[in-house]
Write an enzyme that holds these catalytic residues in place. Structure first.
Site, short mmCIF file in Angstrom:
data_model
loop_
_atom_site.label_atom_id
_atom_site.label_comp_id
_atom_site.label_asym_id
_atom_site.label_seq_id
_atom_site.Cartn_x
_atom_site.Cartn_y
_atom_site.Cartn_z
N CYS A 84 -3.59 8.18 3.87
CA CYS A 84 -3.35 7.64 2.53
C CYS A 84 -4.54 7.91 1.61
CB CYS A 84 -3.08 6.15 2.62
SG CYS A 84 -4.32 5.27 3.56
N GLU A 118 0.88 -1.17 0.00
CA GLU A 118 0.00 0.00 0.00
C GLU A 118 0.91 1.21 0.00
OE1 GLU A 118 -3.07 -0.53 -0.28
OE2 GLU A 118 -3.19 -2.61 0.34
P1 NAP Z 1 8.26 4.96 4.79
O1 NAP Z 1 9.36 5.88 5.10
O2 NAP Z 1 8.25 4.29 3.49
O3 NAP Z 1 8.23 3.91 6.00
C1 NAP Z 1 7.24 2.93 6.08
C2 NAP Z 1 7.70 1.83 7.00
O4 NAP Z 1 8.81 1.16 6.40
C3 NAP Z 1 8.19 2.31 8.36
O5 NAP Z 1 7.80 1.37 9.32
C4 NAP Z 1 9.70 2.30 8.19
O6 NAP Z 1 10.39 2.15 9.40
C5 NAP Z 1 9.86 1.07 7.35
N1 NAP Z 1 11.12 0.99 6.64
C6 NAP Z 1 11.72 1.94 5.90
N2 NAP Z 1 12.84 1.45 5.35
C7 NAP Z 1 12.95 0.15 5.76
C8 NAP Z 1 13.89 -0.90 5.54
N3 NAP Z 1 14.96 -0.72 4.78
N4 NAP Z 1 13.68 -2.09 6.15
C9 NAP Z 1 12.59 -2.29 6.94
N5 NAP Z 1 11.66 -1.33 7.18
C10 NAP Z 1 11.85 -0.14 6.59
O7 NAP Z 1 6.84 5.67 4.89
P2 NAP Z 1 6.29 6.61 6.03
O8 NAP Z 1 7.06 7.88 5.94
O9 NAP Z 1 6.21 5.91 7.33
O10 NAP Z 1 4.79 6.80 5.54
C11 NAP Z 1 4.41 7.76 4.59
C12 NAP Z 1 4.05 7.13 3.28
O11 NAP Z 1 3.16 6.04 3.47
C13 NAP Z 1 3.33 8.09 2.38
O12 NAP Z 1 4.00 8.13 1.16
C14 NAP Z 1 1.94 7.51 2.19
O13 NAP Z 1 1.42 7.68 0.92
C15 NAP Z 1 2.13 6.08 2.48
N6 NAP Z 1 0.92 5.51 3.07
C16 NAP Z 1 0.15 4.69 2.30
C17 NAP Z 1 -0.99 4.11 2.83
C18 NAP Z 1 -1.86 3.17 2.02
O14 NAP Z 1 -2.67 2.45 2.61
N7 NAP Z 1 -1.72 3.13 0.73
C19 NAP Z 1 -1.35 4.35 4.15
C20 NAP Z 1 -0.56 5.20 4.90
C21 NAP Z 1 0.58 5.77 4.34
P3 NAP Z 1 11.12 3.39 10.12
O15 NAP Z 1 10.06 4.29 10.59
O16 NAP Z 1 11.86 2.71 11.21
O17 NAP Z 1 12.00 4.03 9.09
#
Ligand code: NAP
Length: 519
Positions: free
Chosen positions: A295, A256
């Site tokens: 989202c 997602e």
């Molecule tokens: P993110 O930076 O991509 O992080 C998402 C998750 O991935 C976090 O738990 C992060 O952990 C983890 N992560 C990042 N790099 C990783 C790695 N190399 N190995 C393991 N885990 C890793 O996104 P975010 O900033 O939290 O969220 C914002 C984004 O989410 C927005 O772009 C939004 O569009 C999207 N979103 C989509 C939906 C949907 O249902 N489509 C819902 C909500 C949000 P850490 O925090 O420890 O880095």
């Protein structure tokens, strides 16, 4: 000071090294630390697989459902405490916190209650028996069985409660143990919920684990029976998809990611006061709820050219009532975004929209001071409404700005323009259409649905019956094609399939009937 540790292999980690500060995004005060060290990812996943998996697979749907109802009650019983943590660590207003925390226990309860009808079965039968030849004794049947792996859930920062509960509900009911990794910046709520689960004594060993902070090597220890569900940005999604372990072992992955959701005012909305009010109310809510960090939030506001002035005026009047500040202070209606990184991202996106020639209608000036916030502190972004001259303005369709930012896009009132605009989004989670004009709605659905996970069709007859396009319901699917990641979650029992294997059985009809008499 809060101490956030992981709960893996049936115990809490103890390491005090490499603490990551946890902030209050309204004041930038350090409220605690996350201790990422001490997690042996391989052992944690193995423990879930080998201890939690057999326990869950040995339970009937009714028993797994009861577990979900128990966990739902645990969250419900501590709502107030969890609201406070969401305000403190997520910059949530009380309403934002309720949206997240109540969504969590309600989703667990929905799946728990649904399981009551599934009774003593442990598997699902898919469809009817298939005759395979002239002799009716030789027949085929499809069954869904729980995978013998672990469900690794990696969540975004915006829904620390609902985000993990919506994933956990389907995996646990399917019979697959969960290892959940919340986003580090807002993990206090998910951590407290895990503590409550453990303290309740309702959690069988290995069925649920939490990895707080770090977790960077989790993806390197997956098995072919494991399933990953990820919510987050598309760059991280790309990293997950290309993980060598995932690619080589064909680990099942659902994503997602970003989405450029749209709200469409139909050509008749100008003559329909009720629909007009509903339209601007929904857009306003989506721009400001959780400071636009949803989202499903509306990023593109498609309005017939002759209605633009009215929509602009109505939205500016509503946005003028927003008071940003520490959400724990009276009179504050919108909190900050969750982190400095997020604030920089959103402000960068706003600058890009401005440079692209869009007119910025609100959010240009920051208020002199904000209630409850020390001068110059906090990761605030004022609600920023933009207006384009034409729906086809490139910059708006290029990337999601994950904050209180949206753009009015004039169009000619035709479904053809709407379908083109939907396609420009590159695949999205949800588009809402406000209209009583059936031909217009049909044109939008026929042309737009293949590019979307969900369409919210608001007409006079049902105007005030829905919760708005931004609310994800457990009985409807959540996810979308293309830019939105190509994933699909929830959707009632459909959500269980992600964690189960469909197998075709061909054999002697009475044997198949006996094997799966209860399924
Ligand atoms: P993110 O930076 O991509 O992080 C998402 C998750 O991935 C976090 O738990 C992060 O952990 C983890 N992560 C990042 N790099 C990783 C790695 N190399 N190995 C393991 N885990 C890793 O996104 P975010 O900033 O939290 O969220 C914002 C984004 O989410 C927005 O772009 C939004 O569009 C999207 N979103 C989509 C939906 C949907 O249902 N489509 C819902 C909500 C949000 P850490 O925090 O420890 O880095």
């Amino acid at each position: 000071m809060y101490k956030v540790r992981s709960f893996v292999s049936g115990e809490w980690t103890q390491s005090d090294s490499n603490p990551i500060p946890l902030l209050n995004p309204s004041t930038e005060e350090v409220i605690g630390h996350v201790y990422p060290d001490g997690v042996d990812a391989e052992a944690a996943l193995r423990f879930a697989r080998e201890v939690g998996g057999p326990t869950l697979r040995g339970m009937t749907f009714a028993e797994r459902g009861q577990l979900l109802l128990d966990l739902s009650s645990v969250i419900h019983g501590s709502r107030e405490e969890l609201f406070e943590l969401a305000e403190l660590n997520g910059g949530n207003t009380r309403k934002d916190a309720k949206f997240d925390v109540d969504g969590a226990w309600q989703t667990l309860a929905y799946y728990g209650n649904s399981a009551a009808d599934m009774g003593d079965n442990k598997y699902l039968v898919d469809g009817d028996d298939e005759p395979l030849g002239r002799n009716p004794r030789w027949c085929g049947r499809h069954v869904w069985m729980p995978r013998h792996g672990v469900a690794l859930h990696v969540n975004a920062f915006n829904f620390p409660a609902w985000g993990f509960a919506e994933k956990a509900a389907t995996a646990l009911l399917a019979g697959v143990p969960v290892v959940t990794k919340p986003a580090t910046s807002t993990c206090l709520v998910a951590h407290r919920i895990t503590e409550l689960f453990v303290e309740s004594g309702k959690l069988p060993a290995g069925v649920f684990s939490l990895v707080a902070g770090g977790g960077r090597d989790l993806m390197d220890h997956l098995d072919p029976q494991d399933v990953v569900a990820f919510t987050g940005g598309s760059d991280t999604a790309r990293h997950f998809r290309s993980n060598p372990g995932v690619v080589e072992k064909n680990v099942r992955l659902t994503i997602e990611a970003d989405s450029l959701n749209a709200a469409v005012a139909g050509p008749d909305v100008g003559d329909n006061e009720d629909l007009f009010t509903q339209f601007v109310t929904d857009v306003f809510r989506d721009m400001t709820q959780k400071a636009g960090q949803k989202c499903t939030a509306i990023r593109r506001i498609l309005v017939p050219t002759d209605l633009v002035e009215d929509v602009r005026e109505a939205l500016l009047e509503m946005l003028g009532t927003i008071r940003t500040g520490d959400p724990r202070t009276d009179g504050v209606s919108m909190g900050p975004v969750v982190s400095k990184r997020q604030q920089d991202d959103v402000l960068g996106g706003i600058a890009r929209l401005r440079e692209s020639g869009l007119r910025q209608l609100s959010g240009v000036d920051a208020p002199g001071s904000r209630p409850g916030v020390p001068d110059g502190k906090g990761f605030f972004v004022e609600p920023s409404l933009f207006e384009a001259e034409h729906w086809n303005h490139d910059a708006v369709h290029q990337g999601e700005i994950f904050g209180p930012v949206s753009t009015i896009l004039p169009y000619d009132g035709s479904a053809e323009d709407i379908v083109k605009a939907i396609k420009l989004g590159g695949g999205g989670l949800v588009t809402s259409v406000y209209s009583d004009d059936r031909k217009f709605v049909q044109g939008c659905v026929e042309g737009g649905a293949p590019f979307l996970g969900r369409m919210y069709l608001c007409s006079s007859k049902v105007r005030d019956l829905g919760a708005g396009p931004g609310t994800v319901l457990p009985m409807m699917i959540h996810g979308g094609p293309g830019r939105a990641g190509g994933g699909e979650e929830l959707g009632g029992m459909r959500g269980l399939h992600h964690y189960m294997q469909r197998t075709a059985l061909q054999g002697y009809r009475p044997l198949l009937e006996r094997l799966f008499s209860g399924a």
